[in-house]
Scaffold this motif. Structure first.
Motif, PDB file in Angstrom:
ATOM      1  N   THR A  34       0.804  -1.207  -0.006  1.00 16.35           N
ATOM      2  CA  THR A  34      -0.107  -0.020   0.095  1.00 16.35           C
ATOM      3  C   THR A  34       0.810   1.232   0.000  1.00 16.35           C
ATOM      4  O   THR A  34       2.010   1.281   0.545  1.00 16.35           O
ATOM      5  N   GLN A  38      -2.279   5.575   2.114  1.00 15.32           N
ATOM      6  CA  GLN A  38      -3.242   4.279   2.221  1.00 15.32           C
ATOM      7  C   GLN A  38      -3.134   3.947   3.474  1.00 15.32           C
ATOM      8  O   GLN A  38      -3.987   3.572   4.233  1.00 15.32           O
ATOM      9  N   ASP A  42      -5.671   3.795   6.786  1.00 14.32           N
ATOM     10  CA  ASP A  42      -5.931   2.534   7.372  1.00 14.32           C
ATOM     11  C   ASP A  42      -5.715   2.762   8.746  1.00 14.32           C
ATOM     12  O   ASP A  42      -6.867   2.258   9.566  1.00 14.32           O
ATOM     13  N   GLU A  46      -8.607   2.544  11.822  1.00 13.12           N
ATOM     14  CA  GLU A  46      -8.478   1.521  12.896  1.00 13.12           C
ATOM     15  C   GLU A  46      -8.597   2.138  14.365  1.00 13.12           C
ATOM     16  O   GLU A  46      -9.302   1.629  15.044  1.00 13.12           O
TER      17      GLU A  46
END
Length: 93
Positions: A34, A38, A42, A46
Motif C-alpha cells: 500500500t 493509504q 487505514d 483502525e
C-alpha cells in the motif's frame, strides 16, 4: 514430503487458494504494497474503532501501574540489600 497437521487447524493452501489469505474466516486476494497515504488512512480508520478509556479510567489505571512499580522496585531492592548483607555476614570472618 510428509504432510503434518497444522496445529492451528488450518489446512495447507491448495492450488485454488494459492495467493489468498484467510482473515476472520474470509478469503482475501493478496494485494501489493500500500502507499504511505493509504497506510495512514487505514491506521486512522483502525484508531477510530478503538475503545479509548475515559480520563478517570486513565488516571486510575496509571496510578495502579505506578504504585505496583514502586512496590515491586522496593521489594527487589530490599531483597538485594538483604542478600548482600547475608552474604557479607556468612563470608566475613
Amino acid at each position: 514430503m510428509p504432510h503434518y497437521p497444522d496445529p492451528r487447524g488450518e489446512s495447507p493452501p491448495s492450488e485454488s487458494t494459492a495467493g489468498l489469505r484467510l482473515e476472520d474466516g474470509i478469503r482475501h486476494r493478496r494485494k501489493g504494497r500500500t502507499t504511505p497515504f493509504q497506510f495512514l488512512r487505514d491506521v486512522q480508520g483502525e484508531l477510530s474503532r478503538v475503545a479509548w478509556p475515559s480520563r478517570a479510567q486513565l488516571v486510575k489505571y496509571s496510578l495502579v501501574v505506578l504504585i505496583t512499580l514502586v512496590v515491586m522496585v522496593s521489594m527487589i531492592f530490599g531483597m538485594s540489600v538483604g542478600f548482600r548483607d547475608l552474604a557479607n555476614y556468612l563470608l566475613t570472618p
